[in-house]
Design a protein around this motif. Structure first.
Motif, PDB file in Angstrom:
ATOM      1  N   ALA A 264     -46.685 150.337-118.451  1.00 43.15           N
ATOM      2  CA  ALA A 264     -46.334 149.525-119.247  1.00 43.15           C
ATOM      3  C   ALA A 264     -46.294 149.240-120.532  1.00 43.15           C
ATOM      4  O   ALA A 264     -46.257 149.897-121.057  1.00 43.15           O
ATOM      5  N   GLY A 265     -44.816 149.197-120.721  1.00 42.18           N
ATOM      6  CA  GLY A 265     -43.979 149.632-122.470  1.00 42.18           C
ATOM      7  C   GLY A 265     -44.015 148.091-123.268  1.00 42.18           C
ATOM      8  O   GLY A 265     -43.825 146.892-122.155  1.00 42.18           O
ATOM      9  N   PHE A 266     -44.533 147.330-124.030  1.00 39.15           N
ATOM     10  CA  PHE A 266     -44.518 146.799-124.783  1.00 39.15           C
ATOM     11  C   PHE A 266     -44.071 147.121-126.514  1.00 39.15           C
ATOM     12  O   PHE A 266     -44.180 147.634-127.132  1.00 39.15           O
ATOM     13  N   ASP A 267     -43.228 145.859-126.980  1.00 43.11           N
ATOM     14  CA  ASP A 267     -41.953 145.763-127.582  1.00 43.11           C
ATOM     15  C   ASP A 267     -42.124 144.677-128.141  1.00 43.11           C
ATOM     16  O   ASP A 267     -42.964 143.307-128.014  1.00 43.11           O
ATOM     17  N   ASN A 268     -41.950 144.633-130.485  1.00 39.32           N
ATOM     18  CA  ASN A 268     -42.170 143.306-130.506  1.00 39.32           C
ATOM     19  C   ASN A 268     -42.526 142.453-130.165  1.00 39.32           C
ATOM     20  O   ASN A 268     -43.126 141.231-129.680  1.00 39.32           O
ATOM     21  N   VAL A 269     -44.190 142.491-130.404  1.00 35.46           N
ATOM     22  CA  VAL A 269     -45.320 142.248-130.331  1.00 35.46           C
ATOM     23  C   VAL A 269     -45.569 141.436-131.231  1.00 35.46           C
ATOM     24  O   VAL A 269     -45.748 141.413-132.047  1.00 35.46           O
ATOM     25  N   PHE A 270     -46.786 140.254-130.994  1.00 32.71           N
ATOM     26  CA  PHE A 270     -46.370 139.010-132.123  1.00 32.71           C
ATOM     27  C   PHE A 270     -47.811 138.378-131.457  1.00 32.71           C
ATOM     28  O   PHE A 270     -48.155 138.159-130.597  1.00 32.71           O
ATOM     29  N   VAL A 271     -48.312 138.023-133.164  1.00 23.62           N
ATOM     30  CA  VAL A 271     -49.788 136.889-132.535  1.00 23.62           C
ATOM     31  C   VAL A 271     -49.553 135.606-133.819  1.00 23.62           C
ATOM     32  O   VAL A 271     -49.577 136.356-135.044  1.00 23.62           O
ATOM     33  N   ARG A 272     -49.686 134.748-133.739  1.00 21.19           N
ATOM     34  CA  ARG A 272     -49.503 133.715-134.743  1.00 21.19           C
ATOM     35  C   ARG A 272     -50.121 132.227-134.864  1.00 21.19           C
ATOM     36  O   ARG A 272     -50.475 132.409-133.612  1.00 21.19           O
ATOM     37  N   VAL A 273     -51.344 131.987-135.692  1.00 21.94           N
ATOM     38  CA  VAL A 273     -52.591 131.164-135.617  1.00 21.94           C
ATOM     39  C   VAL A 273     -51.976 130.433-136.683  1.00 21.94           C
ATOM     40  O   VAL A 273     -52.075 130.079-137.651  1.00 21.94           O
ATOM     41  N   ASP A 274     -52.281 128.500-135.509  1.00 19.45           N
ATOM     42  CA  ASP A 274     -51.534 127.752-136.470  1.00 19.45           C
ATOM     43  C   ASP A 274     -53.011 126.478-136.141  1.00 19.45           C
ATOM     44  O   ASP A 274     -53.719 126.108-135.309  1.00 19.45           O
ATOM     45  N   PRO A 275     -53.592 125.899-137.505  1.00 18.86           N
ATOM     46  CA  PRO A 275     -54.108 125.178-137.990  1.00 18.86           C
ATOM     47  C   PRO A 275     -54.039 123.786-137.031  1.00 18.86           C
ATOM     48  O   PRO A 275     -52.953 123.560-136.940  1.00 18.86           O
ATOM     49  N   LEU A 276     -55.859 122.895-136.216  1.00  9.96           N
ATOM     50  CA  LEU A 276     -55.025 121.651-135.822  1.00  9.96           C
ATOM     51  C   LEU A 276     -55.397 120.500-136.413  1.00  9.96           C
ATOM     52  O   LEU A 276     -56.414 120.851-137.301  1.00  9.96           O
TER      53      LEU A 276
END
Length: 397
Positions: A384-396
């Motif tokens: 499988a191909g993966f592109d434009n991978v992202f991760v974001r962490v927001d405090p609650l």
């Protein structure tokens, strides 16, 4: 008997008794002594300290304006209140032909109980010694320094005299009644007790905390304004506004954002995997692994969003993108649960994303989020191909 009093004994009250029991314009220095200094105020109310102001009167003389002050003697001598009801002129001798000197203008108390044969309060010029690098003479006992005056080599009334615009160094310091707020001017003296207040020359309201002057917002738990510059923190949990307008919190050793985050990372680099277990490594991708660090907020809870554009080999060939969270070497959230994953099964490029709420974190600690990938179990070793991978962490909150 050592205890002194005023206006108790019918006879025998001495001048020393009276000075030792003064409780008027006395900013405390210690339990017995007070600061020597000048009472603040001006005729117009525009200036903090006008008493004993000195300006040039002629080439080699200056005028000391009227004022009131207190001069502290040795610990057993008490404090001497003095008043100059009208201005007075002081004169300086011509400069040495070779070297300059620094003269000292003082309020001085002569008391023959302790030295000499005079009982007198005077405005006096203490002439310095001409030297290549001149300095003022030490301040005599029972004296309050007003100004240093630099007298260049060779100056006299006949050649222009003292350059008054640059010659004066103001040494005056104010005092107020016990418990009053000192309008600080000149050299800043340490406080005498925790809870003492002063108003600085640049307009900061400060409290003595037992070891240093702390600006008022710090003293009451408020937010230190950006205008306070590099004012140090007083306690863990104190807040300030940074020069860039960011709200920051002191963690005991450093100023950190009060609301950390969001933390974010991504890559547009395409990669593939045929692994049926979660892996952070994608073939053909330069960024391996894709991670982001974040600081746990006071709420102990964050929202982690992640996703990718995925292309699988067939409609039955599922591809997963997930996360693993660690704190140092400790795994906080493992990537074994597919329920948290974003899933795609399509021969066409398809963007998928999801989010995970993570709590019970330790505020102030640094955590790492790693993006991991896998494909469904298959016997054909499909990729499988993966592109434009992202991760974001927001405090609650």
């Amino acid at each position: 008997m050592n205890l002194r009093s005023s206006w108790v004994a019918e006879t025998g009250q001495t001048r020393e008794d009276t000075r030792l029991t003064q409780t008027g314009a006395t900013t405390m220095l210690n339990p017995v002594q007070v600061r020597s200094g000048i009472l603040p105020g001006s005729y117009s109310g525009q200036f903090r300290l006008s008493g004993f102001w000195m300006t040039n009167a002629s080439a080699m003389s200056a005028t000391v304006s009227e004022g009131r002050a207190v001069v502290q003697g040795e610990i057993s001598q008490g404090v001497y209140p003095v008043t100059l009801p009208a201005s007075q002129t002081v004169t300086f001798t011509p400069g040495n032909p070779q070297y300059g000197r620094v003269d000292l203008v003082v309020l001085r108390i002569y008391d023959r109980l302790y030295e000499g044969q005079r009982n007198e309060a005077v405005v006096e010029v203490i002439e310095g010694v001409p030297e290549q690098t001149p300095k003022a003479m030490p301040v005599p006992a029972r004296s309050l320094p007003l100004y240093e005056v630099t007298v260049p080599a060779g100056v006299s009334a006949g050649n222009g005299g003292i350059p008054w615009a640059t010659a004066l160094k103001d040494l005056r310091t104010p005092v107020v009644a016990v418990g009053g707020i000192v309008p600080a001017e000149g050299p800043v003296a340490p406080g005498a007790y925790p809870g003492q207040y002063q108003d600085t020359a640049d307009g900061q309201f400060q409290r003595w905390d037992g070891g240093k002057w702390v600006s008022y917002p710090a003293g009451i738990g408020g937010i230190i304004p950006a205008s306070a510059g590099t004012l140090p923190a007083s306690y863990t949990g104190q807040y300030r506004e940074s020069a860039l307008g960011q709200l920051q919190r002191w963690n005991g050793s450093a100023w950190l954002p009060a609301v950390p985050g969001p933390a974010y990372n991504d890559t547009l680099d395409h990669g593939t995997t045929s692994s049926t277990t979660y892996t952070p490594i994608l073939a053909e991708r330069a960024v391996n692994p894709l991670t982001v660090n974040f600081t746990a907020p006071p709420s102990k809870t964050v929202l982690i969003g992640f996703g990718a554009r995925i292309q699988s080999t067939s409609p039955d060939h599922y591809a997963y993108v997930n996360i693993r969270v660690t704190q140092g070497t400790t795994v906080v959230l493992d990537s074994t649960d597919d329920e948290r994953a974003a899933v795609c099964a399509s021969e066409h490029n398809t963007s998928v994303a999801t989010s995970v709420r993570l709590g019970n974190l330790t505020p102030g600690l640094t955590y790492t989020v790693t993006v991991v990938h896998r494909v469904v179990a298959n016997t054909l070793n499909l990729k499988a191909g993966f592109d434009n991978v992202f991760v974001r962490v927001d405090p609650l909150a």
